[in-house]
Design a protein around this motif. Structure first.
Motif, short mmCIF file in Angstrom:
data_model
loop_
_atom_site.label_atom_id
_atom_site.label_comp_id
_atom_site.label_asym_id
_atom_site.label_seq_id
_atom_site.Cartn_x
_atom_site.Cartn_y
_atom_site.Cartn_z
N LEU A 217 -39.40 6.21 -7.02
CA LEU A 217 -39.24 7.07 -5.84
C LEU A 217 -40.19 8.26 -5.89
CD1 LEU A 217 -35.35 7.10 -5.59
CD2 LEU A 217 -36.93 6.02 -3.97
N GLU A 218 -40.37 8.84 -7.09
CA GLU A 218 -41.26 9.97 -7.23
C GLU A 218 -42.70 9.59 -6.91
OE1 GLU A 218 -43.74 13.09 -8.77
OE2 GLU A 218 -43.72 11.02 -9.51
N GLN A 221 -42.87 5.11 -3.66
CA GLN A 221 -42.67 3.72 -3.28
C GLN A 221 -41.57 3.67 -2.23
OE1 GLN A 221 -42.32 0.86 -6.50
NE2 GLN A 221 -43.57 2.12 -7.87
N SER A 222 -41.59 2.65 -1.40
CA SER A 222 -40.61 2.55 -0.33
C SER A 222 -39.21 2.35 -0.90
CB SER A 222 -40.96 1.40 0.61
OG SER A 222 -40.64 0.15 0.01
N VAL A 223 -38.23 2.89 -0.20
CA VAL A 223 -36.84 2.76 -0.65
C VAL A 223 -36.45 1.29 -0.74
CG1 VAL A 223 -34.44 3.29 -0.07
CG2 VAL A 223 -36.21 5.03 0.23
N THR A 224 -36.95 0.48 0.18
CA THR A 224 -36.64 -0.96 0.15
C THR A 224 -37.16 -1.60 -1.12
OG1 THR A 224 -36.72 -1.11 2.57
CG2 THR A 224 -36.97 -3.16 1.33
N ASP A 225 -38.41 -1.33 -1.48
CA ASP A 225 -38.99 -1.91 -2.70
C ASP A 225 -38.24 -1.43 -3.94
OD1 ASP A 225 -40.85 -3.25 -1.19
OD2 ASP A 225 -42.48 -1.82 -1.55
N VAL A 226 -37.87 -0.16 -3.95
CA VAL A 226 -37.16 0.39 -5.11
C VAL A 226 -35.79 -0.25 -5.23
CG1 VAL A 226 -36.15 2.48 -6.10
CG2 VAL A 226 -38.42 2.57 -5.04
N ALA A 227 -35.10 -0.41 -4.11
CA ALA A 227 -33.77 -1.02 -4.14
C ALA A 227 -33.83 -2.43 -4.71
CB ALA A 227 -33.18 -1.03 -2.73
N GLU A 252 -33.87 13.12 0.34
CA GLU A 252 -33.47 14.51 0.15
C GLU A 252 -33.69 14.97 -1.28
OE1 GLU A 252 -29.86 14.57 3.49
OE2 GLU A 252 -29.45 14.11 1.39
N PHE A 253 -33.47 14.07 -2.22
CA PHE A 253 -33.60 14.44 -3.64
C PHE A 253 -35.00 14.91 -3.96
CE2 PHE A 253 -34.26 13.53 -8.16
CZ PHE A 253 -33.13 14.11 -8.72
N PHE A 254 -36.01 14.20 -3.53
CA PHE A 254 -37.38 14.57 -3.89
C PHE A 254 -37.99 15.60 -2.95
CE2 PHE A 254 -37.07 10.88 -6.64
CZ PHE A 254 -37.67 11.36 -7.77
N ASN A 255 -37.30 15.92 -1.87
CA ASN A 255 -37.75 17.01 -1.02
C ASN A 255 -37.20 18.35 -1.51
OD1 ASN A 255 -39.29 15.47 0.70
ND2 ASN A 255 -37.56 15.03 2.07
#
Length: 255
Positions: A217-218, A221-227, A252-255
């Motif tokens: 995520l940092e 990468q797309s949330v879909t790919d990470v999931a 929200e976490f990385f913002n």
């Protein structure tokens, strides 16, 4: 010269708190090492992954890792990681540091670390810089603990499972299937995970998957790919699990 080489040449720290900015490439350090001083490792960019005999301590830019003196550890980090490690004499802290842990880094603490990284290693022991160091120490000790920790079992059979899942977090093999493969009763493996990690196997694997998602995520990468990479059947299931753990969405976490 890397900071590690400089530290190896020191018989004692030039000041009770010592450190500087250090850029590390995206590689796993291929050796275990320790220091005679307490280490506070913070990445202003990238995700730190610190491995000890007891567990993995994972810190994105909002968090940092305490490593007690003489605790063997390895450090892994994502690409373009910017590390600012502090090395601290135990006498500089009011509380004994005996256990590795991950703590929250407030905006104030972040700026204090950044300011300190610009100091000369032999900064004046009186005056404004010395006062900033004292404020820095106060903020370090007040930083709240977080659960960005993956405790590792010590039992060899459970450790085989833990190591495999760390390398392949999308693995769907059940504990019963692992038990059959390892020639052990599933209830025994379940009991080992609970006793040695403080988490049930289900909760342990869920935490592994969530923490494994942080470097990806940092790196945006797309949330879909990470999931998918972390073994979730759907993006909504991943976001729900992430929100339960971090009390916010991945965005929200990385913002």
């Amino acid at each position: 010269m890397y900071l590690e080489q400089q530290l190896n040449q020191l018989k004692q720290l030039p000041r009770p708190v010592y450190g500087q900015a250090e850029a590390l490439p995206n590689i796993a350090l291929g050796y275990k090492h320790s220091h005679p001083w307490i280490q506070f490792s913070y990445a202003s960019r990238g995700v730190l992954d610190v491995l000890t005999a007891d567990g993995r301590y994972i810190a994105p830019p909002q968090r940092a890792v305490w490593i007690p003196a003489r605790v063997e550890h390895q450090v892994r980090c994502s690409g373009q990681t910017q590390i600012r490690s502090l090395y601290i004499e135990q006498s500089a802290l009011a509380t004994a540091m005996t256990q590795s842990c991950v703590v929250q880094v407030s905006p104030l603490l972040r700026e204090l670390i950044h300011a300190f990284s610009q100091f000369d290693s032999c900064y004046p022991e009186q005056g404004s810089q010395a006062r900033l160091v004292q404020v820095l120490l106060d903020q370090l000790e007040q930083a709240p603990l977080t659960d960005s920790i993956l405790p590792l079992p010590q039992d060899e059979r459970a450790l085989v499972i833990a190591q495999h899942l760390q390398n392949q977090p999308d693995c769907t093999q059940t504990l019963a299937q692992w038990a059959a493969e390892l020639g052990v009763v599933a209830k025994t493996l379940s009991r080992i995970f609970t006793q040695q990690t403080g988490l049930t196997f289900r909760l342990w694997r869920q935490r592994l998957r969530i923490l494994s998602a942080l470097p990806m995520l940092e790196q945006q990468q797309s949330v879909t790919d990470v999931a998918i990479a972390c073994g979730y059947d759907s993006v909504s299931a991943f976001i729900h699990a992430f929100s339960q753990h971090f009390h916010c969405t991945p965005g929200e976490f990385f913002n």
